[in-house]
Design an enzyme around this catalytic site. Structure first.
Site, short mmCIF file in Angstrom:
data_model
loop_
_atom_site.label_atom_id
_atom_site.label_comp_id
_atom_site.label_asym_id
_atom_site.label_seq_id
_atom_site.Cartn_x
_atom_site.Cartn_y
_atom_site.Cartn_z
N GLY A 177 0.86 -1.20 0.00
CA GLY A 177 0.00 0.00 0.00
C GLY A 177 0.88 1.23 0.00
N ALA A 178 2.04 1.11 -0.67
CA ALA A 178 3.06 2.16 -0.61
C ALA A 178 2.61 3.47 -1.26
CB ALA A 178 4.34 1.66 -1.28
N TYR A 224 -1.10 4.91 19.94
CA TYR A 224 -1.06 5.55 21.25
C TYR A 224 -0.10 4.82 22.19
CZ TYR A 224 -3.81 9.64 20.81
OH TYR A 224 -4.17 10.92 20.48
N GLU A 240 -9.95 16.73 19.68
CA GLU A 240 -9.34 17.31 18.48
C GLU A 240 -10.13 18.55 18.09
OE1 GLU A 240 -7.01 13.90 15.87
OE2 GLU A 240 -9.10 14.30 15.43
N HIS A 254 -7.52 3.44 21.36
CA HIS A 254 -6.55 4.29 22.06
C HIS A 254 -6.93 4.49 23.54
CE1 HIS A 254 -5.26 4.84 18.07
NE2 HIS A 254 -5.91 5.94 17.76
N ARG A 310 -0.47 14.44 31.00
CA ARG A 310 -0.86 14.97 29.69
C ARG A 310 -0.03 14.30 28.60
NH1 ARG A 310 -1.23 20.93 29.41
NH2 ARG A 310 0.95 20.75 28.90
N ASP A 333 4.66 20.26 39.36
CA ASP A 333 4.60 20.30 37.91
C ASP A 333 5.85 19.72 37.26
OD1 ASP A 333 4.33 20.99 35.29
OD2 ASP A 333 4.11 23.14 35.61
N THR A 389 6.80 19.51 33.72
CA THR A 389 6.53 19.81 32.32
C THR A 389 7.79 19.44 31.54
OG1 THR A 389 5.06 21.60 32.89
CG2 THR A 389 5.98 21.66 30.69
N ARG A 430 -17.00 22.48 23.93
CA ARG A 430 -16.46 21.36 24.70
C ARG A 430 -17.29 20.09 24.54
NH1 ARG A 430 -17.07 21.65 29.49
NH2 ARG A 430 -15.64 19.99 30.00
P1 NDP Z 1 -9.17 22.74 35.15
O1 NDP Z 1 -9.63 22.75 36.54
O2 NDP Z 1 -9.23 23.98 34.36
O3 NDP Z 1 -9.92 21.62 34.34
C1 NDP Z 1 -10.06 20.38 34.86
C2 NDP Z 1 -10.98 19.52 34.06
O4 NDP Z 1 -12.25 20.06 34.03
C3 NDP Z 1 -10.62 19.30 32.62
O5 NDP Z 1 -10.60 17.89 32.47
C4 NDP Z 1 -11.77 19.85 31.79
O6 NDP Z 1 -12.29 18.95 30.86
C5 NDP Z 1 -12.86 19.93 32.78
N1 NDP Z 1 -13.69 21.10 32.54
C6 NDP Z 1 -13.35 22.26 31.98
N2 NDP Z 1 -14.43 23.06 31.94
C7 NDP Z 1 -15.44 22.36 32.49
C8 NDP Z 1 -16.80 22.64 32.74
N3 NDP Z 1 -17.32 23.81 32.41
N4 NDP Z 1 -17.56 21.70 33.32
C9 NDP Z 1 -17.03 20.52 33.66
N5 NDP Z 1 -15.77 20.19 33.44
C10 NDP Z 1 -14.98 21.11 32.87
O7 NDP Z 1 -7.68 22.22 35.26
P2 NDP Z 1 -6.63 21.74 34.20
O8 NDP Z 1 -5.91 20.63 34.81
O9 NDP Z 1 -7.29 21.49 32.90
O10 NDP Z 1 -5.63 22.96 34.11
C11 NDP Z 1 -5.98 24.20 33.49
C12 NDP Z 1 -4.97 24.55 32.42
O11 NDP Z 1 -3.66 24.65 32.94
C13 NDP Z 1 -4.93 23.47 31.34
O12 NDP Z 1 -4.88 24.09 30.10
C14 NDP Z 1 -3.65 22.75 31.64
O13 NDP Z 1 -3.10 22.17 30.53
C15 NDP Z 1 -2.78 23.87 32.19
N6 NDP Z 1 -1.72 23.31 33.01
C16 NDP Z 1 -0.58 22.97 32.43
C17 NDP Z 1 0.45 22.46 33.16
C18 NDP Z 1 1.71 22.10 32.48
O14 NDP Z 1 1.86 22.27 31.28
N7 NDP Z 1 2.64 21.56 33.19
C19 NDP Z 1 0.37 22.26 34.60
C20 NDP Z 1 -0.90 22.60 35.13
C21 NDP Z 1 -1.90 23.12 34.35
P3 NDP Z 1 -12.29 19.09 29.26
O15 NDP Z 1 -10.95 18.62 28.91
O16 NDP Z 1 -13.36 18.23 28.83
O17 NDP Z 1 -12.53 20.50 28.84
C1 BG6 Z 2 -6.25 7.88 14.70
C2 BG6 Z 2 -7.67 8.23 14.39
O1 BG6 Z 2 -6.16 6.57 15.16
O2 BG6 Z 2 -5.75 8.77 15.69
C3 BG6 Z 2 -7.79 9.67 13.94
O3 BG6 Z 2 -8.14 7.37 13.37
C4 BG6 Z 2 -7.16 10.60 14.95
O4 BG6 Z 2 -9.14 10.03 13.75
C5 BG6 Z 2 -5.75 10.12 15.28
O5 BG6 Z 2 -7.11 11.90 14.39
C6 BG6 Z 2 -5.15 10.94 16.40
O6 BG6 Z 2 -3.80 10.62 16.54
P1 BG6 Z 2 -2.79 11.66 17.20
O7 BG6 Z 2 -1.53 10.90 17.32
O8 BG6 Z 2 -2.72 12.82 16.27
O9 BG6 Z 2 -3.40 12.05 18.50
#
Ligand code: NDP
Ligand code: BG6
Length: 521
Positions: free
Chosen positions: A46-47, A210, A247, A271, A402, A430, A432, A496
């Site tokens: 399937g190249a 994944y 996504e 995944h 993450r 943290d 990161t 969301r």
């Molecule tokens: P939050 O408290 O903001 O969010 C926690 C969770 O709540 C997420 O899973 C989110 O889900 C969900 N959520 C968001 N909005 C709602 C809502 N209205 N009702 C119900 N659930 C909700 O904490 P996070 O841990 O997400 O942190 C906030 C930001 O800080 C993020 O962007 C995070 O990446 C960043 N951060 C980054 C770090 C790093 O890079 N080291 C360290 C700490 C924080 P959903 O995904 O579905 O929206």
């Molecule tokens: C694939 C799905 O397995 O994973 C796609 O078929 C999706 O729909 C993709 O976009 C996501 O992969 P990644 O590595 O970009 O998170």
């Protein structure tokens, strides 16, 4: 991994063939090396297709560029299209990311490539492919890897032809396959039976990319290489676990393909469930791939088949106010999607694991397209502190792993606000990656996985019994959605997802406070 630049004589090669044959069993035990002296042939079937040009050829090139492959590897492309090697190279070129100082190496890579046009159902063409491969095996033998970057419709025929006509006679032969591994329990079982009739399980490498991601591979180390997480990793301490994939774009012209599968088959059944099994499994007896996969199967067996009551389904509609023309279009506006399609583009599902560790703890799997951000993460939310003395001010701890983008691991926790006050505030421990590991360049998931196939490590590949457990969990729901034409809830492109999903997460012991603020260091 052995590395040697010497040219190898036939006698030496034969010695290594013998050693390699003897060590083949060991390969499966160790999976940490390959035999660099032994010729290897990597065949992409399937190249001419999308996966090949976007993923496989770039991955092969990066591995070659970084000297990670056996020196003696040659590459074969096979597909129906009548292409020259030059044309194939042209197709791949936008994805190869060649730096200016790599031109010479890049030429070397393509010199090791060959392309042959042939049909997928003609015996003679596979016999010819075999002859072509043999020509490049130095008249000795070679280990052969076949990557099936093909639509499922030709899968069976192609594997039969490989088995009958293209197996390595002295070296090993390994087959790499990509999802979809069937559409439900029956079709998947049929495929597994078919493959089992041709190859041994240790020759079959089912890719779930994944499992090649850094933070997914890190789950084992985090859980079993640290003392602090183990004792709290259970129903006595954990309120809920959320595993999320988001996504920010829709089906982008792949609607026709996507519509046959939907988000549950596309992302959740593979995944997210793979991540779940690594988060929830018991400690394996060792890091041997089969010990790990035994534990993954065991935990999956404790999960009942999913019921519609524990699921929220969504389908995105266009956002008329968006500045992005793409976001103004809904899923049903994609011309390749049937106008009345009920295929979900979003799903939240709550799974329960009926074992001593997890009884009663909701595992919330959440995935969707056309949402507000790109993100894949695991969120282990701990229970409230018992015997509260802080007037309800303490928020729950969360361990967030993450996966992407920007690999990180952080623990959300309470601390005393610094200074004279005795107030408390939310903060985090943290890790990161981009701050902790300067100039870190992590390999792509496919790089790790393809290299694993060379090494014979099946640790990060899906075994057939894992697959059949995964389908057992999802098949009744998938059939119900199709047979009863269950209607997904519309959600706006860039949102969301449906609010009913948040409500279900809340009912399942996930607390969202909206108060946490992260200050980027
Ligand atoms: P939050 O408290 O903001 O969010 C926690 C969770 O709540 C997420 O899973 C989110 O889900 C969900 N959520 C968001 N909005 C709602 C809502 N209205 N009702 C119900 N659930 C909700 O904490 P996070 O841990 O997400 O942190 C906030 C930001 O800080 C993020 O962007 C995070 O990446 C960043 N951060 C980054 C770090 C790093 O890079 N080291 C360290 C700490 C924080 P959903 O995904 O579905 O929206
Ligand atoms: C694939 C799905 O397995 O994973 C796609 O078929 C999706 O729909 C993709 O976009 C996501 O992969 P990644 O590595 O970009 O998170």
């Amino acid at each position: 991994m052995t590395k040697n630049k010497r040219k190898v004589s036939t006698e030496e090669s034969l010695k290594f063939i013998r050693q390699s044959l003897k060590s083949e069993e060991m390969d499966h035990l160790e999976g940490t090396h390959f035999d660099s002296f032994f010729p290897h042939v990597f065949v992409t079937l399937g190249a001419s297709g999308d996966l090949a040009k976007k993923k496989i050829y770039p991955t092969l090139w990066w591995l070659f560029r970084d000297n990670l492959l056996p020196k003696t590897t040659t590459f074969f492309g096979y597909a129906r299209s009548n292409l020259t090697l030059e044309e194939l190279r042209e197709k791949c070129s936008p994805y190869m990311k060649v730096k200016s100082d790599e031109a010479e190496k890049y030429e070397e890579f393509w010199k090791l490539n060959h392309y042959m046009a042939g049909s997928y159902d003609t015996r003679e063409d596979f016999a010819k492919l075999n002859q072509e491969i043999e020509k490049h095996e130095n008249g000795i033998a070679a280990n052969r890897l076949f990557y099936l970057a093909l639509p499922p419709s030709v899968f069976e025929k192609v594997t039969v032809h490989i088995r009958n006509l293209c197996m390595g006679l002295k070296g090993w032969t390994r087959i790499i396959i990509e999802k979809p591994f069937g559409r439900d329990d029956m079709t998947s079982q049929r495929l597994s039976d078919h493959l089992a009739s041709l190859f041994k399980e240790d020759q079959i490498y089912r890719i779930d990319h994944y499992l090649g991601k850094e933070m997914v591979q890190n789950l084992m180390t985090l859980r079993f290489g640290n003392r602090i997480f183990g004792p709290t990793w259970n129903r006595d301490n954990v309120a809920s676990v959320q595993i999320t994939f988001k996504e920010p774009f829709g089906t982008q012209g792949r609607g026709g393909y996507f519509d046959e599968f939907g988000i549950i088959r596309d992302v959740m059944q593979n995944h997210l469930l793979q991540i779940l099994s690594l988060v929830a499994m018991e400690k394996p007896a060792s890091c041997h791939p089969d010990d790990i996969r035994n534990e993954k199967v065991k935990v999956l067996r404790c999960i009942k088949s999913l019921e519609l009551d524990n699921v929220v389904l969504g389908q995105y509609v266009g956002d008329p106010d968006s500045k992005d023309p793409e976001a103004r279009l809904g899923y049903l506006n994609d011309p390749t999607v049937p106008v009345d399609s009920n295929t979900p583009t979003y799903a939240l599902a709550v799974l329960k694991i009926n074992n001593e560790r997890w009884d009663g703890v909701p595992f919330i799997l959440k995935c969707g397209k056309a949402l507000n951000e790109r993100k894949a993460e695991v969120r282990v939310q701990y229970q409230d502190v018992p015997g509260d003395i802080f007037d309800g001010k303490a928020k729950r701890n969360e361990l967030v792993i993450r996966v992407q983008p920007g690999e990180a691991l952080y623990i959300k926790m309470m601390t005393k606000s610094p200074g004279i006050t005795f107030d408390m505030e939310e903060t985090e421990l943290d890790l990161t990656y981009c701050s902790r590991y300067k100039d870190l360049k992590l390999p792509d998931a496919y790089e790790r996985l393809i290299l694993d196939v060379f090494c014979g490590s099946q640790m990060h590949f899906v075994r057939s019994d894992e697959l059949s457990e995964a389908w057992r969990i999802f098949t009744p729901l998938l059939h119900q959605i199709e047979n009863q034409k269950v209607q997904p809830i519309p959600y706006k492109y860039g949102s969301r997802g449906p609010k009913q999903a948040d409500e279900m997460a809340k009912r399942n012991n996930f607390a969202y406070y909206g108060s946490y603020k992260w200050i980027r260091p």
